[in-house]
Structure formats: structure tokens, C-alpha cells
Design an enzyme around this catalytic site. Sequence first.
Site, PDB file in Angstrom:
ATOM      1  N   ILE A  94       0.904  -1.151   0.000  1.00 33.10           N
ATOM      2  CA  ILE A  94       0.000   0.000   0.000  1.00 33.10           C
ATOM      3  C   ILE A  94       0.940   1.196   0.000  1.00 33.10           C
ATOM      4  CG2 ILE A  94      -0.225  -0.061   2.537  1.00 33.10           C
ATOM      5  CD1 ILE A  94      -3.052   1.015   2.242  1.00 33.10           C
ATOM      6  N   SER A  95       0.703   2.139  -0.891  1.00 28.14           N
ATOM      7  CA  SER A  95       1.670   3.230  -1.094  1.00 28.14           C
ATOM      8  C   SER A  95       1.790   4.130   0.134  1.00 28.14           C
ATOM      9  CB  SER A  95       1.265   4.090  -2.275  1.00 28.14           C
ATOM     10  OG  SER A  95       1.184   3.311  -3.422  1.00 28.14           O
ATOM     11  N   GLN A  96       2.884   4.841   0.159  1.00 28.57           N
ATOM     12  CA  GLN A  96       3.094   5.842   1.212  1.00 28.57           C
ATOM     13  C   GLN A  96       1.976   6.886   1.114  1.00 28.57           C
ATOM     14  OE1 GLN A  96       6.666   8.088   0.637  1.00 28.57           O
ATOM     15  NE2 GLN A  96       6.485   9.169   2.585  1.00 28.57           N
TER      16      GLN A  96
END
Lengths: 245, 818
Positions: A94-96
Amino acid sequence: MNLYKKIYRNKAAVFILLATVSIGIRADDTPYALDRDAMVAEIEEYARLTGNQAFDQRVMQAMASVQRHEFVPDVQKRFAYENRPLPIGFGQTISQPYIVALMTDLIAPGSDDVVLEIGTGSGYQAAILSPLVKSVYSMEIIEPLAEQAAARLQTLGFDNVTTRLGDGYYGWAEHAPFDAIVVTAAASHVPPSLVRQLRRGGRMVIPVGGRFLTQQLLLIEKTETGEVKTRQVIPVRFVPLTGAH
Amino acid sequence: MKTYDRRFVFFSVSLISVAAIGYEILLMRLLSIVQWHHFAYMIISLALLGYGASGSFIALGKRLLVPHFALAFSVSALLFSVTMIICFALGQLVPFNALEIVWDPRQLAYLSLMYLVFFVPFFFAASCIGLAFTCLKKHIGRIYFFDLLGAGAGALVVVAALFLLSPQNTLRLLAVFALFASALVGRTLASPARNRFMLTLGSFFIGLWFFLPQNWPDFRISQFKGQSQALQVIDAHVLGQYSNPLGLLTVVESPAIPFRDAPGLSLNTQSEPPAQLAIFTDGDAMSVITRFDGNLSSLAYMDDVTAALPYRLLDKPRVLVLGAGGGTDVLFAVYHGARAIDAVELNPLVTKLVADTHADFAGHLYDDERIDVYTDEARSFVARRAARYDLIHIALLDSFAASGAGVQALSESYLYTVEAIEEFLQHVAPGGMLAITRWLKVPPRDSLKLFATVTEALQREGAADPAQSIVLIRSWNTSTMLVKNGNFSVREIEIIKEFCESNSFDTAFYPSMTASEANRYNVLDQPFLFDGATALSGPGAADFLERYKFKIEPATDDKPYFFHFFKWRTLPEMLSLRKRGGAGLFEWGYLVLVATLIQAILAGAALILFPLWIVKRRWPRGTGTRMGAYFFLLGLAFLFVEMAFIQKFILFLGHPLYSVAVVLSGFLVFAGLGSGYSQTLVRRYRGRRLYLVAYAVTGIVSVALVYLFLLPELFDRLIGQPDAIKIPIALLMIAPLAFCMGMPFPIGLGQVASKAPDFIPWAWGINGYASVVSASLGTLLAIELGFTTVILLALALYVAAAVVVNTGAFFRSPPAGS
């Protein structure tokens, strides 16, 4: 050193303010609400320090409302509101949050927009887009992820998000053209079909780099005349030469 | 030794050494598969830690262990055998994710845990050897001989085994070696204990060989490597898996969502690549076999990539493809009408996949009479070749993700050094070109480092104005550089501009380019590449290199770390920007090496020095510090030289694994012989140990200095020879230096033994500790300073060691009884 102090002092002030407000008016929120508010405050502060104009308030509201902890595995929940990418299984992340906010801001979502997402992953990016646009169509190539994300988005009430398991290379022709396209991981090239399915005046954004280390964001803009241009955005204020400003 | 047959002990020691060095090399392979190759240096440090810690352990438990030598030896050997397999399986369960190291401090703890898990087998192996030394003191010379014989053989055994067996079965074979060693000594135990022990051994052997599944322990390849990710895709599956010492190859087919690898494809294109099969080496480094049915129009996308540029300038060229991989770059040359193509690929198994196993899919590409495929290392092939080519094409071999994440920061690459570029340019025909395509990082790193490297190579080749021979273009994710044998003409520049315009590629540099022509289609915040290339080709190059926040100085054979861009002074800024989107500025590979060094310092202190400190706090009055310094300096210096040679010989031997095997066994055997010879000298010149140290150090310094001047020339002349000749030559080159390096330690130890025997465990421990630290530190220094500097530093340490003993009273007085 002074800059550090400044950031943290400001962060602390924003945090305390938000915490106070939250305690007063958000009695129904989850135990993660304070963490989420702190995360949002941190992103806003970083955006300001980066020298970009502040992110669109609608984007920040979406960041403040979507419960990131619902999109990560149980073992990662305690890190859900740390401003960093997290593994979600199947070799995906899950992206930053900062990068999610920046990507969303870059496509300048409008309330009547139809957006295509390639790579549903946990569903977090689609959830952020959901309140900002008319509809989101999201495709995933890993079957268990696609199933989990579809169920999660439905349970959480993101009704304008439609997901599908399938090859994102050819986009989603039935719903094309799209006002914006978000590709969650760069491949060796941008599929020609996706460029074709982008509406004139539309924007496509792609993070480039490793799973945990986003190097740049590729912003593809199709002008009203159909010309395609790209902008390669470094997500941080970094001048590669010392002494240069 | 009445109750033991010494021959069996000697043979057992050999077997343990075969297995220990074999395991050391195999573990490097195994960790390259499940993680990344960075752990090679950690493994050397681990093995040394095992030896150091077991020395301390034996020193502590001497009273208990010596009377029960046979039992202690056989149990240690059995535990070595068992832990060799178990620890590899356990080590894989540690949830270490190297890519997360910049985000999650727990990863450092996981890395340490892995370090401790893999340390265990080496501890038991070293305990066997140490026990033999301690309990059979009169036969130390012969034990040492058999130990070295085994170690030397172990390196060759494991490389040979990897040609014939899977990595798992090679692991099992080594475990069996240790089991036999255990049985040979265990048979001398008293009767009831012996029977029980033999039964245990027998059961373990049967279990190991007959009941353990063939592919156990499974490879739990990092889920973030390319192969793991590819196999997550719906319907993706493995078509075949093949192994040799050069790599574990996995062919993956993804029928539902085919691989479509086309780096640098224009956004304007209307074509797309046909379906492809992926070949992963060690779970990453994807190369593709492109489906080809003989119809060239299916490959139209090959016109619209940056790498197509040289074919717009050359008519029916004679092409050399360096790094043929899955053959797509060869197909690329066919598509563009090359009249003859020589393709070079290091791994014969990869060539076989294209030429044979998947020949139908590849359209029997290698049957084309224009194509000749060679199994060779690129530098070695070019050095041997007299022919000149119109185009030398260096394929884009590394993966995009690996490049982006700094995975290769520690990879030595002798393909992108000044000397390599010079060699390639010498094989380019007049008017011909060298073409190199790289992934584009933002802010630029690879592309500018390549520009600096090429400029330096052209200068060395006598080009009056290198800038006249270089063109650089870019898409959003690749850059292609052309280096011409001659100056680019006005007409050629026009063609280049037209090509870029039609594909929306940017020109980043060409002779007389102006700033207004840069940064037009794929807009960067600044025209980084144009500004950088212009600065690097002008008088301000040195200033630019200094001021640039990434290390982009030309890579050389002395410092062949093309993919290393990290500057320490930029670290504080990177750390402060990490959460603000600056994580992509990091190179985690380099950070892993630094973490490995820190844990070597801490683990060595805890496991080697601390136990000794507990028991033997007091050093000999007056001379203890000096003696400690002597053994510490020797430990540092020996490993500095060894690590520098391992890295240096990769160029000569063509692959890191060959280099590790040959250099390690060479140093072990010849240092051992030198050590043996030093004892003869000590006996002959009693009381003059000080001079012997000075002679040995003089020998080391002289030989090493000669090598610093001669090795590049020797490599240059001999690199084209076949492996069967190069390996003995490498051993011969190592022999005189290692022979001299084997002498100072035993000479000093002899003096300690006669004057302060209580200091012996300290001498071993301190030397072992320095070696553990030095294995990582040597690599770090080589990256920062280059091999020459590391070797010069090692020589300075040797001289310092000689000075330390020269100025102290300890070595001046003759040993007791002389």
C-alpha cells in the site's frame, strides 16, 4: 536542525489542535482517528515544506476520511497511519500516504470525472478517489487481491468504485475515455491503449521506482488537441547540485 | 592419542573443511536466490565469526572438552551437518525485507537474527577444527595441512557440484561430508556410546538422503523479487527451472496477461510487443524470449524505442550484442536488418533455452545463418576478438525495479568501466558506434555516470574533443547513448532530431546542442541530463562531479561500482526527505553493507572478545597491548587483501562465484603453505623471529606492489584465455603473495606460545575479530576508495604490524629456551 525543530513544533501544534477538535466532535470515530489526523497534518506540513502549493483541500479531506487501517493486513494495522508504504502480501504494497496524496492531487480530480485505476492492490487509492470523482473503475491482475479489495470496498460503502480482475494493459474500453488514469506501478512502458483511452485534457499518473522507494511520478497529459506530453515529477524538493538553487 | 587412529582424524578434518568452505560458497548462492547477492560479504564475515567464536569457546571449555575429544568432535560434526540444512531453512523464516530497511528499524533486528542463525553451522565446523588443534598438539602441522587441503578442495567441489546437482542437493552432499567426518571419529568412542551415536548418525543419514523431499528446503524467494511478483499474476506458471553455478534460471509463462517487455517504448507508438516468456535469474534480473513467427511486422514496436536510434544511422550493420539473454536484443538486430550478428551470453543454459528448449517460441532465431552465438564473458570475448563491428550493442540487462531500488549498489560491473569502454571502442569500425541503453533515474545517476565514463575513455583513446562523438537521448524511463568512432556529422544530427521528434523522445546531448532543444517532451523540473552532460564535457567537469550530490565519477576497473551513487554527505538531507517523497534517493544495498559491518563489529565483540575477557582479564604486563595490536593489524590486513582480490579477480574469471571459489581456496592453501614454511624458518633461525616478520612483510609489500602495476596488464593479456587456463593462472598469481601473508601470524603466535602462553586465546580471538570486521570493512573501503587504495592500506597495516613488534621488547628478547 532548526528546520527539524520547526517541523516538529508545527506538527505538534497541528496535532494537538486536531486532537482537541476530534475529541470534541468525532465521538463515533475509530480509535485510529487521532493517528489519521496526525498523518494528514504531517502530509500537509511536508507538502508545504516541499515547496509545492498545498494539496487540494478536497484531496486532504479524502485522506482524512478514508480509514487506511481497513486496507492493511492485521499485523500492519498498528503502522497504518505511519507515513510509509506497507506490505500487504502477494509482493504488493500500500503506497506511502504522502505519495497517494500527491498522485491524487496531480490528476486534479473533478466531481464529474470518470477515473481508471490500473492495479487495485488493497483498494486504498480507489477509496481516496471515490469521494472526489463520479466513478472509479479499478483493475487488478492478482486474483486474491482483487477479491479482497472488491469485498473491502463494498463493505466500506465505496459504491462508485467498480473493480475487475483482468489485464490492465488494454484498459477498460467499455467505460473509456477516462478523465484520469492512475497506474499504481510502472511497467517497462506505458501501454498504448491507456494513452488512447485518456480523454483530451485528461491526465495519467504513474509512480516510477521500486515498491518501497518511489523515485518519480510520471504525469502524462493529453492536450485538447490530442498531443501527449509528460512531466516527470520528483516527489520531493531536491536539488542535485550543492550550491544550486 | 592411543585410542584414536590419527589418520581418521586428519581425514575427518579435511572433510569438515571441504564442507565448511563449500557451505560458505553455497550459502552465497542460496542467499542470492532468496534475497540478493549483497550477502556474499556477510557470509565471509559470518564464517570468520564462527571460527573466532569457536576459538573462544574452546579456550573456555578446554578442561571439559579435551578429555572427551572424540565425543566433542563427532557431536560438533554432527551438529554442523544438521544445522547446515536446518539453519538455511530457519534463516528463510526470518521476515527480513531488505527493501524496507529505510522505513522499518525492525529490519535491522531481522538482519541481525539472520546473521546469528547462519553463524551457527560455521561455529560447529570451526569447533571440530579447533578441537583437533587443541587435542592433537603434536600434530598441528599435519592437521593444518589437511584442513587447508580440504578447504582448497571444498571451493572446487561445490562449484563442480553446482554444475551437476540442484542447490538443495549440493547442500545435502555437503551435509553428508560432515556426517562422514562425524562417523570416522565417532567410531573410536567407547562401545555403548559408540553404538548409540552410530545409530543416531545412521538415522540422520537415512532421513537426509531418502526421506527428505528432493526440493527441501524450499526457496522462499523474497516476495518483492520479480519472479515472485510475476507468479502472482493469474494463470502465470513456471515452465522450467534450471541451475548451474551462474544462477538458478526460472522460465515463466503468463498466458492470461503476457509479459510485454519493451523498455523505452514511445508514447506515440501504435504497436505493442508480442507475447514473451520471462527468464528470471536467481528470482530476478528478468530477460525475455519474444515470440517470433518469422513475420517481422509483428515486431514493429522495435522501431519506436530509444535503442532503435543507431539503426537509423547505420545501414545493414555488422552487430555485436553483449548480453544476449533471452535473445530479444538479437531479434532487435535482425528486425533492423543487421547483415551479421555476433551474440555473447555468459550462461550457456540461457542460450540453450532460446536455441533449443523454447526454439519454437523464439522462431528458431539462433538457426538464422547471420547469427553466431558465443558463450563467454563480454570483456573476455571482446579482448580475444580481432574483428571490428559497425555497432556494439550493450543490452539492458538489469531490471527496472532493481535499478530503481538501488539493489545493485554493491555489484561490481566490469561492463561499464573506462577500461571496458576503451576496449569496446577499439572494436568499433570507423564510422561505427557503441550503443548503451540504461534505465533513467530522476535526478539522473546512471546516465551521467556513463557519460563521465565514456568521456574519460574517449580522452584516454586520444579524442581531441570527446563531445563530438557522443549523443544522448531519453524517453521517460530510458536513455540511449551513442559513442561514435569519429565525429557525428550534421546529417546524422538531423536524423537523430527527426527520430526523437517523431517518437517524442528528448535529445539530452549532441555536439553543439543548445539549451532550448532540451527538455521538450518528457519535461523534468530542470534539464538535468543536458546540464550535466554539458558540464561533464566542459572545463568545469571536476567541479560538477564534486558538487553533484550523487557519486557519478567514472567507474574504472579499480573501482568498478557503476551502480553505486551514494555520497555520505548527502545522507542527512536524504534522511530528512525520506517521508517527504525522497525515499527514492536512497540505495538500500549500500545501507545493508553498512548494517552488516556494524553487526560484525558488535557480534564479533560479543562472541569472540567478551568470553575471553570474562575469563582472562589480565594481559601480559607491558607488552599485552602491543601484542594485541600486532594480531589485530594482521587480521585486518589479511582480509583487506583477500577481499580486494576476490573483487579484482571477478574481471579475470568472469563471475563473482568463480572468483570467490578460486581466490578463497588459493589464499587458504598458499597461506597455509607459507605458514608451514615459517615454522621451518623459525626452527632454523631461532631467536630471530623479529627479522622473519620483517622479511615476510617485505615479501608481502614487494609482491603486492609489483601486482598493483602488473595485474591490469596481465589481466589484459590473459583475459581471453579459456577458464581451464585462467583458473590455474589465477592460483599461480595468488600463490607468492598468499605464501608470504601466511607467515607473520604463526611467527608471532610461536613467540606468544613460548613467552606468554596464556595470551594465545587472545591472539586468536583478536585476529579473528579483526578478520570478521575486515570482511565487510574491506568491501566498503573498496567501494569508496578503490582496490588499489585498499591494498595499499593493507600494506600499510602490515608495515605497522612489523613496526609494532620491532619497537616492543616482546619480540626483541629471544623466546624461552632458545
